[in-house]
Design an enzyme around this catalytic site. Structure first.
Site, PDB file in Angstrom:
ATOM      1  CB  SER A 155     -52.222 -29.136  49.449  1.00  0.00           C
ATOM      2  OG  SER A 155     -53.518 -30.242  51.014  1.00  0.00           O
TER       3      SER A 155
ATOM      4  CG  ASP B 147     -57.778 -24.372  54.224  1.00  0.00           C
ATOM      5  OD1 ASP B 147     -57.882 -25.301  54.494  1.00  0.00           O
ATOM      6  OD2 ASP B 147     -56.662 -24.613  54.182  1.00  0.00           O
TER       7      ASP B 147
ATOM      8  CG  HIS C 124     -57.161 -27.104  51.061  1.00  0.00           C
ATOM      9  ND1 HIS C 124     -55.814 -26.756  51.892  1.00  0.00           N
ATOM     10  CD2 HIS C 124     -56.745 -28.015  51.103  1.00  0.00           C
ATOM     11  CE1 HIS C 124     -55.426 -27.414  51.567  1.00  0.00           C
ATOM     12  NE2 HIS C 124     -55.234 -28.610  50.798  1.00  0.00           N
TER      13      HIS C 124
END
Lengths: 270, 270
Positions: free
Chosen positions: A94, A216, A244
């Site tokens: 991320s 996601d 995620h």
């Protein structure tokens, strides 16, 4: 204080090629627990907690240093310098995908490759760009953090692991989120969710692999595609995984894809 | 919060027999760095930081809980319960030798063996008992901690590694001591140096190995002999090493002696 202690650096494995796994916003190094054993045989596996996260040293966090992606990148660069590492493989989840990019831009000699899992150059929507999150969604998230951090942790764990029917896994992630410092996580959220690296993408020279979940909510396919289109030396793979946190929910798939990429593409091209 | 995070538990190695290495006063798990690789092949190596030490979670320490050896033993018991461990080998340095004893007395089923490195049942001298430290020595140590913690760290590193000509090693230990919380270390010092386990020794039922340095200002031979004489099921080995930190200064000797004891004595007797 040494970075090793400051960032709770842990070193595993029997190999010599360094591979650094960087946790994302709201998490700590334990998020990689199910992925790393696949690398022990052949790699030097390096885990750490960003200042303020996990078991980093008390007092290592300051709002100023971590007011942008730069401070986070400095943590990694500091660890690499202290360990005299170069040509490492960096795996960032991320927000940490952009930490990897920042390192790739500033110190390309440090990275052999930058592997991004569920990364996005910009989480907020803008005219002509679909990041996935509206300004008002972000405001609501921040308000929820302020009013009830524990409730926010539960909400976030659900969001990360959407559509995955695994209550124990959700509980594990919820607990990880809840165990972080609310103040640090609040600041981290603002930095992560308002980051915009789109203008920087074109400067990249480090071979990059983009691993993207099939679905996601935090990083919609459009954001992944934008990254793929604008990041030189990148290729992307769509996972079967959803959500995620595929390193938590689908560790085997993530492990295999990273190993395949390193061993079949990266080494062959060097 | 899970003990795993609270006490920064780290798990290494490819074996199944658990061996827990417990740091002593003023240190953290990194003190075992040069010893543990010798155990990776055959053991499950478990490291941790006591609450308030190393990279334990902020807020995990309270003066009340850690006002005696009991709180420290509860940290280890909590970790073992969370990991569902029994029959572990416990290796405790200095004060942690008595933590191991406390566990052996309260929960003997948890320990297959208790290995004590530079341990003492009582650090202070008394009529007819030579612990090594006078009340006034302790007062001076505590005063030095209060007035200049950094200076105390340097003094303590010298004391631990006396007669060992290794400036870098002393620096490493000094830094480890200096990186601990002064407040916690101050309380820990009072608990460790005023502990008296002599009356409890006779209740031990867990096979114990006492590793004793040839010369150690903090644990004189007389204290080691007292321990050996009064602790049932114990045997002692005198190291070639000098000083109070042979795990740092003489890791190979410490590793070999522990492995020999486990593999040649402990397994054969079971």
């Amino acid at each position: 204080m040494k970075m090793r202690k400051r960032n709770n650096v842990q070193i595993y494995g029997n190999g010599t090629t360094p591979i650094i796994f960087a946790h994302g916003f709201g998490c700590d190094q334990h998020i990689w627990e199910y992925v790393i054993p696949g690398f022990f045989d052949m790699y030097q596996v390096i885990l750490f907690d960003y200042a303020g996260s996990g078991n980093s040293s008390a007092g290592s966090y300051s709002e100023e240093r971590y007011s942008s992606v730069d401070g986070y990148a400095e943590d990694v660069i500091g660890i690499m310098e202290e360990m005299a590492l170069t040509d490492a493989i960096f795996v960032g989840h991320s927000f940490s995908g952009m930490v990897g990019l920042k390192i790739a831009l500033e110190r390309p000699e440090l990275l052999r490759s930058n592997i991004m899992l569920g990364a996005s150059p910009r989480f907020l929507n803008e005219d002509g760009y679909k990041g996935g999150l509206e300004e008002e969604d972000l405001e609501k998230l921040l308000q929820m953090m302020d009013s009830d951090y524990r409730k926010w942790s539960k909400y976030m764990a659900e969001l990360f692991l959407e559509e995955i029917d695994a209550p124990k896994m959700k509980e594990e992630l919820e607990e990880m989120l809840a165990d972080q410092s609310p103040e640090v996580t609040r600041s981290f959220a603002e930095v992560a969710f308002t980051l915009d690296m789109r203008e920087k993408l074109k400067e990249n020279t480090v071979p990059s692999l983009l691993l993207q979940s099939k679905k996601d909510s935090l990083v919609p396919p459009a954001a992944g595609e934008y990254l793929r289109e604008h990041l030189p030396y990148s290729e992307s793979v769509m996972l079967d995984a959803k959500g995620h946190a595929p390193h938590l929910s689908h560790p085997q798939e993530v492990t295999s894809l990273i190993l395949d990429y390193i061993e079949q593409k990266l080494w062959k091209s060097s």
